[in-house]
Scaffold this motif. Structure first.
Motif, PDB file in Angstrom:
ATOM      1  N   THR A 122       1.292   4.185 -13.077  1.00 37.14           N
ATOM      2  CA  THR A 122       1.031   4.837 -11.792  1.00 37.14           C
ATOM      3  C   THR A 122       2.212   4.568 -10.871  1.00 37.14           C
ATOM      4  O   THR A 122       2.597   3.405 -10.688  1.00 37.14           O
ATOM      5  N   TRP A 161      -4.658   7.052  -1.844  1.00 33.83           N
ATOM      6  CA  TRP A 161      -3.935   5.920  -1.241  1.00 33.83           C
ATOM      7  C   TRP A 161      -4.542   4.620  -1.777  1.00 33.83           C
ATOM      8  O   TRP A 161      -5.756   4.498  -1.881  1.00 33.83           O
ATOM      9  N   ASP A 192       5.700   4.573  -0.533  1.00 32.76           N
ATOM     10  CA  ASP A 192       5.497   4.670   0.925  1.00 32.76           C
ATOM     11  C   ASP A 192       6.822   5.229   1.467  1.00 32.76           C
ATOM     12  O   ASP A 192       7.683   5.641   0.700  1.00 32.76           O
ATOM     13  N   GLN A 223       0.855  -1.199   0.000  1.00 35.75           N
ATOM     14  CA  GLN A 223       0.000   0.000   0.000  1.00 35.75           C
ATOM     15  C   GLN A 223       0.884   1.239   0.000  1.00 35.75           C
ATOM     16  O   GLN A 223       2.033   1.206   0.442  1.00 35.75           O
ATOM     17  N   LEU A 246       3.658   4.494  -7.191  1.00 34.17           N
ATOM     18  CA  LEU A 246       3.150   4.385  -5.814  1.00 34.17           C
ATOM     19  C   LEU A 246       4.338   4.446  -4.863  1.00 34.17           C
ATOM     20  O   LEU A 246       5.383   3.839  -5.139  1.00 34.17           O
ATOM     21  N   SER A 290       0.486   9.726 -12.043  1.00 35.90           N
ATOM     22  CA  SER A 290      -0.288   8.797 -12.868  1.00 35.90           C
ATOM     23  C   SER A 290      -0.373   9.386 -14.258  1.00 35.90           C
ATOM     24  O   SER A 290      -0.833  10.519 -14.419  1.00 35.90           O
ATOM     25  N   GLU A 348       0.955   5.821  -1.432  1.00 35.85           N
ATOM     26  CA  GLU A 348       0.286   6.993  -1.997  1.00 35.85           C
ATOM     27  C   GLU A 348       0.673   7.144  -3.470  1.00 35.85           C
ATOM     28  O   GLU A 348       1.822   6.894  -3.848  1.00 35.85           O
ATOM     29  N   VAL A 349      -0.307   7.517  -4.308  1.00 37.87           N
ATOM     30  CA  VAL A 349      -0.028   7.743  -5.731  1.00 37.87           C
ATOM     31  C   VAL A 349       0.724   9.068  -5.875  1.00 37.87           C
ATOM     32  O   VAL A 349       0.232  10.122  -5.502  1.00 37.87           O
ATOM     33  N   LEU A 382      -6.849   6.053  -9.576  1.00 31.14           N
ATOM     34  CA  LEU A 382      -5.386   6.057  -9.596  1.00 31.14           C
ATOM     35  C   LEU A 382      -4.808   7.483  -9.660  1.00 31.14           C
ATOM     36  O   LEU A 382      -3.642   7.678 -10.007  1.00 31.14           O
TER      37      LEU A 382
END
Length: 698
Positions: free
Chosen positions: A85, A114, A89, A67, A87, A73, A69-70, A109
């Protein structure tokens, strides 16, 4: 019949949320029509979604829940349109790559959202990436819990996705857990206790939702007690369904046939050899069956050249001597022709009329054969599947002999048996195969048949020496063929092609014959392939048998039934392209006399591991049972038995090869249930086999 204690209840699938009539139709394609059946739709494998992996700890090749945060994109146009996209952390970042996406997904996205995603981590051009992961938007402050148990992956079908399956299963398991859905326990308590196996409810809950600490290998290799408990029940249902069919066939009557008869004695006296001990034992077993007054259901397994046909001829004579008819059915024209020639040669001197019925027969010949069969003038019919066509009528068919039965569809065999039905009186059935299968497997597959084994070759048969060489040494092989022909031996040269096309096979055989004729001008060469007219094929085979030809170039049409004792050498081209059973059948054409014989397996190019293993087995062993066991190991039982036979083998969770060790327990259990708890038999069969049971009345 099942008593009310074990009555099979069915809860409609539409009771579950999210399943309407349309969705229920998709489930029906998987054979699932009730909530109870759904619970027996078991996972193929599992995914571990029970923990979130920090992006910085990811490695290529693993499946993971992530998991983050984007950050970015964007749609890129390379060879095809894609959405990338990024991503992130606190520990690292990853790219999610999508080739198929819609506006709603694109919105999810967007930068700043998140996401939680699951997929396989791969190495991409800009670091690690996931292609088309499953994903959902989350709120970082109140993110949902991760999965509490391993995630099952189920067999699916078009329009029925894992999410739908898991959602339906989740509801079904909740009903089971709360006892709002009852599944009767059909196995004896003493078995479960004795083997330390869980009850049905406990086993199903475990297999569908294994806890985080479950040993995944133990589950996937089906060694966990919950799996073992379900496998035993699956195998048991199949064995019981076959044994129930067996019991049902025993309620019919059959003619008592005259087994000790004068033509039989004259036939044996005229043979140029004595029966082996194994043949004699099998003849006695068949004789006992034919005098019972219930239909014989016997399978005779015997290696190539072990003398099954002689045993079949004696059984046919018992029918004829009783004033009835016998029919012999073989899967190919060439094998049926061979049987016809043998039977005619053996039985015509005894005044017995043997008729040949083939799909390729001319109209006039066919009409004459049909007339002889319906009037009873012909006592024995030999043919291919043409025998069970509608217009074929027998005067009084009392015995059906089927060779290489796994090559026929279930309904074809049933159609032939029905031709001999007179009210409640059925013909006897004798089934022969040169594809021996290991005993534990035959317990499962042929539980409705009595099995006999001819496990002894006639005296004077010499083991065939087998060599494996690359086709770069073809000149040496041609020289060896020349040498063998000059020494008075006859030779087969078999052409095989990977293409299924018969035309290409025939062309290859024609070209090979031409090349060999140029290389060996003093050798008399014949050619047979599937496209020759039956009469032309017959003429070439007759000349080869009579010793007028030294070398026979052929496609695999000579796989079965050809018997030339003077043939001492066989060359098989592209041997790596054939399965073990077929190689063994082909090799069985040599070594039929007292002459030392050899088989050369010639391969092209570099060998795959599997092909190398197959050819090594052929070099090591001449034993059909050993070869069959290895064949099963390499290809699996479904292929070895032929796909048609696997109509009987739609096991839900068991694997005949892997679970071989459980078969003795299963056989013992089937005896116990039939004897002590007959009311549990039908519910068990319905639970695991369901509608497939209709196949078995063969």
């Amino acid at each position: 019949m099942a008593s009310s204690t074990h009555a099979v209840s069915a809860t409609p699938l539409t009771r579950l949320k999210g399943i309407g009539d349309k969705m229920a139709e998709r489930f029906a394609r998987l054979g699932i029509e009730s909530v109870e059946q759904l619970l027996f739709h078991l996972p193929l494998r599992y995914e571990d979604r029970t923990r979130i992996t920090p992006l910085g700890a990811l490695r290529a090749g693993v499946h993971a829940v992530i998991q983050g945060e984007v950050q970015l994109s964007e749609i890129k146009f390379a060879r095809r349109r894609m959405l990338l996209t990024r991503l992130s952390d606190r520990t690292g970042f990853i790219t999610l790559r999508f080739f198929h996406f819609n506006a709603r997904q694109q919105e999810s996205l967007s930068r700043g959202n998140w996401l939680r995603a699951y997929g396989e981590v791969r190495r991409g051009s800009a670091g690690l990436e996931m292609v088309h992961p499953e994903f959902s938007m989350i709120e970082p402050a109140s993110a949902p819990e991760v999965e509490p148990s391993l995630t099952p992956i189920y067999p699916a079908t078009e329009g029925l996705h894992q999410l739908t399956l898991r959602n339906a299963m989740h509801q079904a398991l909740a009903l089971l857990r709360s006892d709002r859905l009852q599944l009767p326990e059909l196995l004896p308590a003493e078995l479960l206790n004795g083997e330390s196996l869980p009850g049905l409810k406990q086993a199903l809950l475990y297999v569908h939702q294994p806890p985080v600490e479950a040993d995944l290998d133990e589950l996937l290799e089906a060694q966990h007690p919950a799996m073992q408990r379900l496998i035993i029940e699956d195998l048991l249902a199949h064995v019981l369904s076959l044994r129930q069919l067996r019991q049902r066939s025993q309620t019919h009557q059959a003619r008592i046939l005259c087994v000790h008869n004068e033509p039989g004695e004259r036939f044996l006296a005229a043979l140029p050899f004595e029966l082996t001990g194994a043949q004699q034992r099998v003849v006695n077993e068949i004789d006992r069956d034919l005098q019972q007054g219930v239909p014989m259901q016997r399978l005779v397994q015997g290696d190539v050249g072990s003398g099954k046909t002689v045993v079949a001829a004696l059984a046919a004579l018992a029918a004829v001597q009783t004033g009835a008819q016998a029919a012999i059915m073989a899967p190919t024209e060439i094998l049926a022709e061979q049987h016809y020639r043998n039977f005619d040669q053996w039985l015509a001197p005894l005044g017995i009329n043997v008729t040949w019925l083939s799909g390729k027969a001319k109209q006039g010949e066919r009409r004459a054969a049909l007339e002889k069969l319906s009037s009873g003038q012909a006592a024995i019919a030999v043919g291919t599947h043409a025998l069970f066509q509608e217009e074929v009528m027998f005067d009084d068919l009392a015995l059906v002999i089927i060779d290489e039965q796994h090559r026929f569809g279930v309904h074809q065999r049933l159609a032939l048996r029905e031709k001999g039905r007179r009210n409640d009186v059925l013909p006897h059935q004798l089934i022969m195969t040169a594809t021996p299968i290991p005993r534990t497997l035959s317990m499962a597959v042929y539980a409705d048949l009595d099995c006999s084994v001819i496990d002894e070759l006639p005296p004077g048969r010499t083991p065939v020496e087998t060599v494996v060489i690359p086709d770069t040494r073809r000149d040496e092989v041609v020289a060896r063929v020349h040498q063998a022909c000059r020494a008075g031996s006859q030779v087969y040269w078999v052409c095989t092609l990977i293409e299924e096309s018969e035309a290409l096979q025939c062309q290859a055989a024609e070209e090979t014959a031409q090349v060999l004729a140029e290389a060996l001008p003093d050798v008399r060469i014949g050619l047979v392939h599937g496209r020759l007219k039956p009469a032309d094929k017959e003429a070439v085979m007759t000349r080869f048998k009579a010793g007028e030809l030294d070398l026979l170039v052929a496609t695999t049409v000579i796989e079965v039934g050809v018997d030339v004792p003077n043939a001492g050498l066989m060359i098989i081209e592209n041997a790596e392209r054939l399965g073990l059973a077929q190689l063994h059948q082909l090799r069985g054409r040599v070594g039929r006399g007292s002459r030392a014989s050899a088989c050369v397996l010639m391969y092209h190019g570099s060998l795959s591991t599997n092909a190398r293993e197959r050819l090594a087995v052929m070099r090591r062993s001449n034993d059909g049972f050993e070869i069959a066991r290895k064949d099963m190991e390499l290809r699996g039982p479904g292929e070895v038995l032929g796909t048609r036979q696997t109509g009987m083998l739609q096991l839900k969770i068991a694997d005949l090869q892997r679970d071989e060790a459980l078969m003795p327990t299963v056989i013992q259990l089937s005896d116990q249930l039939l004897r002590d708890r007959p009311e549990a038999v039908t519910p068990l069969i319905q639970r695991w086999v369901g509608q497939a049971v209709r196949y078995g009345s063969v």
